[in-house]
Design a protein around this motif. Structure first.
Motif, mmCIF file in Angstrom:
data_model
loop_
_atom_site.group_PDB
_atom_site.id
_atom_site.type_symbol
_atom_site.label_atom_id
_atom_site.label_comp_id
_atom_site.label_asym_id
_atom_site.label_seq_id
_atom_site.Cartn_x
_atom_site.Cartn_y
_atom_site.Cartn_z
ATOM 1 N N PHE A 1 -1.171 10.195 -3.694
ATOM 2 C CA PHE A 1 -0.759 9.398 -2.541
ATOM 3 C C PHE A 1 -1.722 8.773 -1.627
ATOM 4 C CE2 PHE A 1 0.720 8.693 1.825
ATOM 5 C CZ PHE A 1 1.785 7.991 1.547
ATOM 6 N N VAL A 2 -2.614 9.443 -1.249
ATOM 7 C CA VAL A 2 -3.932 9.049 -0.598
ATOM 8 C C VAL A 2 -4.735 7.920 -1.181
ATOM 9 C CG1 VAL A 2 -5.971 9.468 0.684
ATOM 10 C CG2 VAL A 2 -4.128 11.208 0.964
ATOM 11 N N ALA A 3 -4.798 8.218 -2.546
ATOM 12 C CA ALA A 3 -5.653 7.193 -3.226
ATOM 13 C C ALA A 3 -5.029 5.906 -3.424
ATOM 14 C CB ALA A 3 -6.026 7.652 -4.837
ATOM 15 N N GLY A 4 -3.692 5.856 -3.575
ATOM 16 C CA GLY A 4 -2.892 4.713 -3.873
ATOM 17 C C GLY A 4 -2.991 4.045 -2.422
ATOM 18 N N LEU B 1 -3.392 5.508 -10.852
ATOM 19 C CA LEU B 1 -3.399 4.510 -9.785
ATOM 20 C C LEU B 1 -3.665 3.324 -10.638
ATOM 21 C CD1 LEU B 1 -4.126 3.144 -6.901
ATOM 22 C CD2 LEU B 1 -6.487 3.936 -7.224
ATOM 23 N N ALA B 2 -4.231 3.150 -11.420
ATOM 24 C CA ALA B 2 -4.338 1.986 -12.310
ATOM 25 C C ALA B 2 -3.126 1.433 -12.961
ATOM 26 C CB ALA B 2 -5.336 1.909 -13.583
ATOM 27 N N LEU B 3 -2.131 2.434 -13.271
ATOM 28 C CA LEU B 3 -0.741 2.288 -13.701
ATOM 29 C C LEU B 3 0.096 1.569 -12.448
ATOM 30 C CD1 LEU B 3 1.413 2.100 -15.952
ATOM 31 C CD2 LEU B 3 1.796 4.649 -15.406
ATOM 32 N N ALA C 1 1.029 -1.301 0.021
ATOM 33 C CA ALA C 1 -0.047 -0.004 0.084
ATOM 34 C C ALA C 1 0.803 1.214 -0.041
ATOM 35 C CB ALA C 1 -1.013 0.095 1.249
ATOM 36 N N ILE C 2 1.750 1.151 0.752
ATOM 37 C CA ILE C 2 2.815 2.244 0.844
ATOM 38 C C ILE C 2 3.555 2.462 -0.505
ATOM 39 C CG2 ILE C 2 4.841 3.245 2.012
ATOM 40 C CD1 ILE C 2 4.040 1.775 4.476
ATOM 41 N N LEU D 1 -10.987 5.446 -6.537
ATOM 42 C CA LEU D 1 -10.934 4.239 -5.757
ATOM 43 C C LEU D 1 -12.053 3.373 -6.134
ATOM 44 C CD1 LEU D 1 -10.368 5.668 -2.037
ATOM 45 C CD2 LEU D 1 -8.681 4.303 -3.357
ATOM 46 N N VAL D 2 -13.279 3.642 -6.665
ATOM 47 C CA VAL D 2 -14.359 2.943 -6.961
ATOM 48 C C VAL D 2 -14.288 2.547 -8.375
ATOM 49 C CG1 VAL D 2 -16.903 3.129 -7.506
ATOM 50 C CG2 VAL D 2 -15.914 4.124 -5.435
#
Length: 404
Positions: A316-319, A360-362, A292-293, A349-350
């Motif tokens: 960062f928060v989303a990840g 995030l997907a990458l 997660a980090i 996120l959704v």
């Protein structure tokens, strides 16, 4: 380095579930493909550039890096810049049967590199190899653990460390751990351990959520300090994170007020999101938290050239939060009803949509051997080299945070 190769990592866990290293390789969907000496040399050079520092040394601390190898790499430029004590070179058994290749392997071992032997029958292993190899790769056979246990017990008399390959579930991991084996865990690093997941928020996490909501509403710093002082351990951990090498401050922060004065509210929000995950009491494997980090920092670095500092911090928060459901043992929908997040973060996120979703997907795709990486990077106009640099930079950053 070729512009078509993306780095893939696979975590190595010791029997206590601690992440002790990674195998790094180029993305490749062809199973048992012939190793390309030039491509392996490119990988070594890239890893050396990103993970070795002339002043600080090896940037992943005491972690091990496993790299596929062939004897012809002895003169490779990248090899000369890798830290031998942190690098384990993986050789197939067939190279040990050739006199010239064996001489090259012996020379690498003499230089201090770890040597991992794969594709070999442990019961028929020549005794002369034991002084040459540091690791032995085994394929777990869960249907015949008794016989395997006897073989591994005999191997324990040497200094050779055994590593299991293709451990696909926690039951098999526990079987390996009971035998004293470290394990490459493939996709298992994204899977919570069954039956021990925390359900809901503990007291510390509830306090952290309160602080995050107060920051979102720009509450007065004195109000924030009042809440933080209720939990001395939380305050201590927060300041340790802020002062860690991962943040890169030149001045040591002494208090929450001092942190807000120097940094403002926005960076504080990201550190609280990190604390929210690390405050889990679920007993999850540390590899899930570390993932997660890494994912949060990876996504942030990918987005930094294209957005404001605040937007990148939201990445960062989303990840981080993209694995919070697994860390908390709650469905993502329930997590999002508990935590008030900016709408673009929720979209990411959704459905991996909105401004943050593709980044995030990458970052997610790079955790696996996914062919989506190239198309996602191309859509975001991020070069292969920059994706790979961000990937290894995120690993280093996460290690610094873990040491805080």
């Amino acid at each position: 380095m070729s512009d078509v190769k993306f780095i893939v990592r696979e975590p190595l866990l010791d029997p206590s579930q601690r992440v002790i290293g990674f195998q790094l390789s180029w993305q490749n969907n062809v199973k048992n493909a012939e190793l390309d000496t030039s491509a392996l040399s490119d990988l070594m050079s890239f890893v050396a550039r990103e993970l070795e520092d002339t002043e600080k040394g090896f940037l992943l601390g005491d972690s091990l890096i496993f790299l596929e190898a062939v004897p012809g790499l002895l003169q490779a430029e990248g090899l000369r810049h890798l830290s031998p004590k942190n690098t384990v070179l993986i050789f197939s058994k067939r190279y040990f049967g050739d006199e010239i290749s064996l001489a090259a392997i012996k020379e690498l071992r003499a230089l201090g590199f770890g040597i991992c032997l794969k594709n070999a029958d442990i019961s028929a292993l020549e005794r002369s190899f034991f002084s040459l190899i540091t690791h032995f790769e085994v394929q777990l056979d869960s249907s015949n653990l008794t016989a395997q246990a006897k073989m591994y017990a005999a191997l324990k008399q040497s200094n050779v460390q055994m590593v299991a390959r293709n451990v696909g579930n926690w039951q098999d991991f526990d079987a390996c751990a009971a035998l004293g084996l470290s394990s490459f865990v493939g996709k298992l690093h994204l899977t919570p351990r069954p039956n021990i997941a925390q359900k809901g928020l503990n007291t510390t996490q509830t306090t952290i959520l309160q602080l995050m909501e107060m920051i979102r509403k720009n509450a007065d710093i004195q109000q924030l300090e009042t809440v933080v002082k209720r939990d001395a351990a939380l305050a201590y951990k927060l300041l340790r994170y802020i002062n860690s090498a991962g943040f890169g401050l030149r001045t040591e922060v002494q208090s929450l007020k001092h942190a807000v004065t120097i940094l403002g509210y926005s960076p504080l929000y990201r550190w609280l999101s990190l604390l929210l995950a690390t405050a889990s009491t679920s007993g999850n494997s540390p590899v899930l938290l570390e993932t997660a980090i890494v994912r949060g920092r990876f996504a942030e670095i990918l987005g930094q050239p294209f957005m404001s500092k605040t937007e990148a911090e939201n990445l960062f928060v989303a990840g981080m939060f993209s694995l919070l459901d697994r860390l908390l043992g709650l469905p993502m929908e329930e997590v999002l009803t508990t935590i008030q997040l900016p709408e673009p973060v929720v979209e990411a996120l959704v459905s991996r949509s909105g401004i943050y979703g593709p980044y995030l997907a990458l970052a997610e795709a790079c955790e696996l051997n996914s062919m989506l990486v190239a198309s996602l990077a191309e859509t975001l106009k991020i070069s292969t080299q920059d994706v790979n640099k961000a990937h290894l930079s995120a690993l280093v950053w996460a290690k610094n945070i873990a040491a805080a």
